[in-house]
Scaffold this motif. Sequence first.
Motif, short mmCIF file in Angstrom:
data_model
loop_
_atom_site.label_atom_id
_atom_site.label_comp_id
_atom_site.label_asym_id
_atom_site.label_seq_id
_atom_site.Cartn_x
_atom_site.Cartn_y
_atom_site.Cartn_z
N ILE A 91 24.05 -7.13 -70.88
CA ILE A 91 24.27 -5.69 -70.87
C ILE A 91 24.95 -5.35 -72.18
N ALA A 92 24.31 -4.48 -72.96
CA ALA A 92 24.83 -4.10 -74.27
C ALA A 92 25.80 -2.94 -74.15
N ASP A 93 26.72 -2.88 -75.11
CA ASP A 93 27.69 -1.80 -75.16
C ASP A 93 28.01 -1.51 -76.63
N GLU A 94 28.52 -0.31 -76.89
CA GLU A 94 28.88 0.08 -78.25
C GLU A 94 30.32 -0.35 -78.54
N ARG A 95 30.54 -0.81 -79.76
CA ARG A 95 31.88 -1.20 -80.18
C ARG A 95 32.74 0.05 -80.35
N LYS A 96 33.95 0.00 -79.86
CA LYS A 96 34.87 1.13 -79.95
C LYS A 96 35.77 0.97 -81.17
N LYS A 97 36.44 2.03 -81.53
CA LYS A 97 37.37 1.97 -82.66
C LYS A 97 38.49 0.98 -82.34
N GLY A 98 38.82 0.18 -83.32
CA GLY A 98 39.88 -0.81 -83.14
C GLY A 98 39.37 -2.16 -82.67
N GLU A 99 38.07 -2.29 -82.40
CA GLU A 99 37.51 -3.57 -81.95
C GLU A 99 36.73 -4.27 -83.05
N GLU A 100 36.94 -3.88 -84.29
CA GLU A 100 36.20 -4.47 -85.41
C GLU A 100 36.52 -5.95 -85.57
N HIS A 101 37.72 -6.35 -85.16
CA HIS A 101 38.11 -7.75 -85.28
C HIS A 101 37.49 -8.62 -84.19
N LEU A 102 36.90 -8.00 -83.15
CA LEU A 102 36.31 -8.76 -82.04
C LEU A 102 34.80 -8.94 -82.18
N TYR A 103 34.11 -7.92 -82.70
CA TYR A 103 32.65 -7.94 -82.74
C TYR A 103 32.17 -7.64 -84.15
N LYS A 104 31.13 -8.33 -84.56
CA LYS A 104 30.58 -8.21 -85.90
C LYS A 104 29.84 -6.88 -86.11
N GLU A 105 28.99 -6.54 -85.18
CA GLU A 105 28.13 -5.36 -85.30
C GLU A 105 28.63 -4.24 -84.40
N GLU A 106 27.97 -3.08 -84.49
CA GLU A 106 28.35 -1.94 -83.66
C GLU A 106 28.00 -2.16 -82.19
N LYS A 107 26.96 -2.95 -81.95
CA LYS A 107 26.54 -3.23 -80.58
C LYS A 107 26.95 -4.66 -80.23
N ALA A 109 27.54 -7.56 -76.62
CA ALA A 109 27.21 -7.85 -75.22
C ALA A 109 28.47 -7.71 -74.38
N SER A 110 28.54 -6.63 -73.60
CA SER A 110 29.69 -6.48 -72.70
C SER A 110 29.56 -7.44 -71.52
N LEU A 111 28.32 -7.74 -71.14
CA LEU A 111 28.07 -8.73 -70.09
C LEU A 111 27.03 -9.71 -70.62
N TYR A 112 27.37 -10.96 -70.65
CA TYR A 112 26.43 -12.01 -71.04
C TYR A 112 26.61 -13.13 -70.03
N GLU A 113 25.60 -13.33 -69.19
CA GLU A 113 25.67 -14.35 -68.15
C GLU A 113 24.45 -15.26 -68.23
#
Length: 175
Positions: A91-107, A109-113
């Motif tokens: 399940i994909a999700d958009e990166r929020k402000k302040g999460e640049e250090h967690l995710y490389k791109e703007e999109k 995976a909020s759920l990866y199973e």
Amino acid sequence: MQLTNRSKVVVDKKMTFMERIYIPSIVSGMMITLSHLFKKKATIQYPEVQREFAFVYRGKHILKRDEQGRENCTACGLCAVSCPAEAITIIADERKKGEEHLYKEEKYASLYEINMLRCIFCGLCEEACPKDAVYLTEELVPAQYNRKDFIYGKDKLVQPLGTSAHPKTYKPYKK
């Protein structure tokens, strides 16, 4: 009426005394059994002795991180589409402000199973990933008692911080 030109004559040949008591058959069977006593054993004493895996062995999945510790997965879904067993859920999700250090791109995976009971460890998810985020290690998937414990989420899949970016040196089918 005869259907074919072939015919087989059945002969009711009398068996000899030795054939009737099955001595030759018993002796040949015992010789085969005795020959196996002196061959190398095929089994190993597992907990004490562990067999080496093949060079192209594929084990437990990991989701890799980059050098800054950010997740490589961009939730493109190519791994889920390429999976023949349909074991991957994203399940994909958009990166929020302040999460640049967690995710490389703007999109991301909020759920990866990955359902390890359905996975056939073919490595197609690893091949399909354009960001080189999915990786199959040499680690075995441990046994569990409950089926729900075999559904691996991001908590079990994301590469721990501070570990090597390449858990094994050989990457099957990648150039």
